[in-house]
Design a protein around this motif. Structure first.
Motif, mmCIF file in Angstrom:
data_model
loop_
_atom_site.group_PDB
_atom_site.id
_atom_site.type_symbol
_atom_site.label_atom_id
_atom_site.label_comp_id
_atom_site.label_asym_id
_atom_site.label_seq_id
_atom_site.Cartn_x
_atom_site.Cartn_y
_atom_site.Cartn_z
ATOM 1 N N ALA A 1 0.832 -1.211 0.000
ATOM 2 C CA ALA A 1 0.000 0.000 0.000
ATOM 3 C C ALA A 1 0.865 1.260 0.000
ATOM 4 C CB ALA A 1 -0.928 -0.015 1.205
ATOM 5 N N LEU A 2 1.950 1.245 0.791
ATOM 6 C CA LEU A 2 2.837 2.399 0.819
ATOM 7 C C LEU A 2 3.560 2.578 -0.516
ATOM 8 C CD1 LEU A 2 4.378 2.138 4.399
ATOM 9 C CD2 LEU A 2 2.880 3.939 3.540
ATOM 10 N N GLN A 3 3.979 1.470 -1.133
ATOM 11 C CA GLN A 3 4.632 1.568 -2.431
ATOM 12 C C GLN A 3 3.677 2.127 -3.480
ATOM 13 O OE1 GLN A 3 5.992 -2.475 -2.945
ATOM 14 N NE2 GLN A 3 7.984 -2.064 -2.022
ATOM 15 N N LEU A 4 2.425 1.672 -3.439
ATOM 16 C CA LEU A 4 1.432 2.196 -4.373
ATOM 17 C C LEU A 4 1.174 3.678 -4.106
ATOM 18 C CD1 LEU A 4 -0.649 1.836 -6.602
ATOM 19 C CD2 LEU A 4 -2.275 1.044 -4.873
ATOM 20 N N ALA A 5 1.084 4.050 -2.823
ATOM 21 C CA ALA A 5 0.884 5.460 -2.484
ATOM 22 C C ALA A 5 2.062 6.307 -2.959
ATOM 23 C CB ALA A 5 0.691 5.615 -0.978
ATOM 24 N N ALA A 6 3.272 5.764 -2.819
ATOM 25 C CA ALA A 6 4.453 6.501 -3.280
ATOM 26 C C ALA A 6 4.418 6.687 -4.798
ATOM 27 C CB ALA A 6 5.730 5.760 -2.870
ATOM 28 N N GLU A 7 4.079 5.636 -5.536
ATOM 29 C CA GLU A 7 3.989 5.752 -6.988
ATOM 30 C C GLU A 7 2.898 6.742 -7.384
ATOM 31 O OE1 GLU A 7 3.316 1.827 -8.361
ATOM 32 O OE2 GLU A 7 5.296 1.074 -7.761
ATOM 33 N N THR A 8 1.762 6.704 -6.677
ATOM 34 C CA THR A 8 0.662 7.622 -6.979
ATOM 35 C C THR A 8 1.086 9.064 -6.742
ATOM 36 O OG1 THR A 8 -0.914 5.909 -6.305
ATOM 37 C CG2 THR A 8 -1.747 8.158 -6.480
ATOM 38 N N ASP A 9 1.752 9.315 -5.636
ATOM 39 C CA ASP A 9 2.172 10.687 -5.326
ATOM 40 C C ASP A 9 3.309 11.155 -6.219
ATOM 41 O OD1 ASP A 9 0.221 10.891 -3.463
ATOM 42 O OD2 ASP A 9 1.518 10.659 -1.707
ATOM 43 N N ARG A 10 4.135 10.238 -6.698
ATOM 44 C CA ARG A 10 5.163 10.624 -7.660
ATOM 45 C C ARG A 10 4.519 11.093 -8.969
ATOM 46 N NH1 ARG A 10 10.529 9.283 -7.054
ATOM 47 N NH2 ARG A 10 10.742 9.107 -9.312
ATOM 48 N N LEU A 11 3.475 10.389 -9.386
ATOM 49 C CA LEU A 11 2.734 10.839 -10.564
ATOM 50 C C LEU A 11 2.090 12.193 -10.306
ATOM 51 C CD1 LEU A 11 1.032 7.499 -11.673
ATOM 52 C CD2 LEU A 11 2.722 8.798 -12.978
#
Length: 449
Positions: free
Chosen positions: A415-425
């Motif tokens: 979930a944190l990795q997905l959140a990080a990818e989402t916020d990078r976008l």
């Protein structure tokens, strides 16, 4: 004798209690002082927000300073290019005898003259204006490149800040699970000592702790790398605590007007200025079909017995082969104009497609992130609680509990990795344009020209 022993024991116990009370007071005082010092340290250095990190990166950038110097240089050159060329001072001796009885004499031969004059190239005002305009456009192009650099600094700083933020969050999750793994080792050892568990359960708990520690080591490496990248923009960042991340559920782009907004993207603006520079160079090549004249005035002084003289001259370049020189130059400059326009159009199409793709990916990742928060993480926690309850009731093994625990941390890390990818976008979309560039925002609201 027993009373003496009892008295001695009582005295020792009294002294021990006094020492313990004193030690407790000292410990409390030291702890209070330590807490006060820590609180003062954190108060002195407030948590670093994303906006503050970007501000520091902009202030620290040497690239932006270099571009300011480049703009100033181009503007100064534009003023110089608008002036006439410097006049040329000419001096010399004409017809000096080198043989015979008058050789080397300045006054014997009537043809010997001391000459001084001025020569001025009369560059057309239209050419000088076009040369000045070209350099001013170069300055404007550099300003557009500065906007590109500013947006890139803000975007890359945001990415580095978010990487550090999520690395810290992952480290906290792994640390929390590591503490639980240590408690499970104690529980397994206690159950084994009491005859209610097996030694295999102890080894399984120890293996789970080793896995958590290995993952913690990997997370610490990520934190160090994130600090290194953040320090590239703002300086030393290892001792800075980060504030809460800003709201990342919206971006400054409107999908309905995306095409017109991207048409004013800083990189497109640079190419637009390049088109204007190429067009000005083509106009200058057209103006070069009209040759520049050179005017010369000279004064010749002879000996006292002869008259002084004045000469006036005019030089005009002869464009004998215009079709292979001036016409070819104009044709080449016009081709460069079309090249610049084609490159601008190609980059515009590429940026629009990439931005639309990132928007769709960002929206999809937000949906997945909401699914993790509402379904996957709660279900993993419920599974872990059920495994613990079954283990306490003797209906499950410790291995089942450890597997459920690992599943919880895996889901939370995912979930944190997905959140990080989402916020990078989000950062890449939100900082396509500088945040404080009023001219850019005004241009975004205009129709595409």
């Amino acid at each position: 004798m027993p009373s003496l022993v009892f008295s001695t024991f009582s005295a020792h116990r009294t002294v021990r209690h006094a020492v313990l009370r004193l030690s407790a007071r000292i410990s409390l005082a030291v702890l209070a002082g330590s807490l006060a010092f820590t609180a003062g340290a954190y108060a002195a250095e407030a948590p670093l927000t994303l906006a503050e990190a970007q501000r520091r990166a902009i202030d620290r950038s040497r690239q932006l300073t270099a571009q300011d110097f480049s703009v100033a240089a181009a503007r100064d050159m534009a003023v110089a290019a608008g002036q006439l060329p410097d006049p040329v001072l000419k001096a010399g001796i004409d017809n000096l005898p080198v043989t015979g009885r008058d050789r080397g004499s300045l006054n014997s031969d009537f043809m010997t003259m001391r000459r001084i004059g001025l020569m001025q190239e009369m560059t057309g005002s239209d050419k000088r204006r076009l040369r000045s305009d070209r350099l001013l456009l170069e300055a404007q192009k550099t300003l557009a490149e500065k906007t590109v650099a500013t947006a890139a600094i803000e975007r890359d700083t945001a990415l580095a800040w978010l990487d550090r933020y999520y690395a810290d969050a992952m480290a906290a999750v792994v640390a929390e699970q590591g503490e639980q793994a240590r408690l499970e080792i104690q529980s397994a050892e206690g159950a084994y000592s009491a005859g209610r568990g097996s030694q295999a359960d102890v080894f399984a708990a120890q293996g789970a702790l080793a896995m958590f520690e290995d993952r913690a080591s990997e997370i610490r490496r990520r934190v160090r790398n994130a600090n290194t990248m953040l320090a590239r923009w703002i300086g030393n960042a290892s001792d800075l605590a980060l504030a809460e991340k800003p709201a990342t559920d919206t971006v400054r782009l409107d999908p309905a007007t995306l095409d017109s907004a991207i048409a004013h993207h800083p990189e497109i603006a640079v190419l637009s200025k390049q088109v204007e520079v190429a067009e000005t160079e083509a106009k200058l090549a057209k103006a070069n079909e009209k040759a520049d004249w050179t005017v010369e005035v000279g004064f010749q002084q002879r000996s006292a017995a002869y008259s002084n003289m004045v000469s006036v001259g005019l030089s005009i370049p002869l464009q004998w082969d215009r079709k292979n020189r001036q016409d070819r130059e104009l044709s080449a400059k016009l081709a460069v104009v079309e090249q610049a326009k084609a490159e601008r159009e190609d980059m515009l199409r590429s940026h629009v497609a990439e931005t639309k793709s990132m928007l769709e990916e960002w929206q999809n990742d937000r949906e997945r992130q909401a699914r993790y928060e509402s379904d996957l993480i709660p279900l993993a926690n419920q599974r872990a609680l059920a495994a613990i309850a079954a283990y306490r009731g003797g209906k499950a093994s410790l291995a089942d509990v450890l597997a459920a625990r690992r599943n919880v941390i895996d889901i939370r890390i995912q979930a944190l990795q997905l959140a990080a990818e989402t916020d990078r976008l989000w950062a890449q979309l939100n900082f396509l344009f500088p945040t404080d560039d009023a001219m850019t925002h005004a241009a975004m609201n205009q129709d595409t020209q």
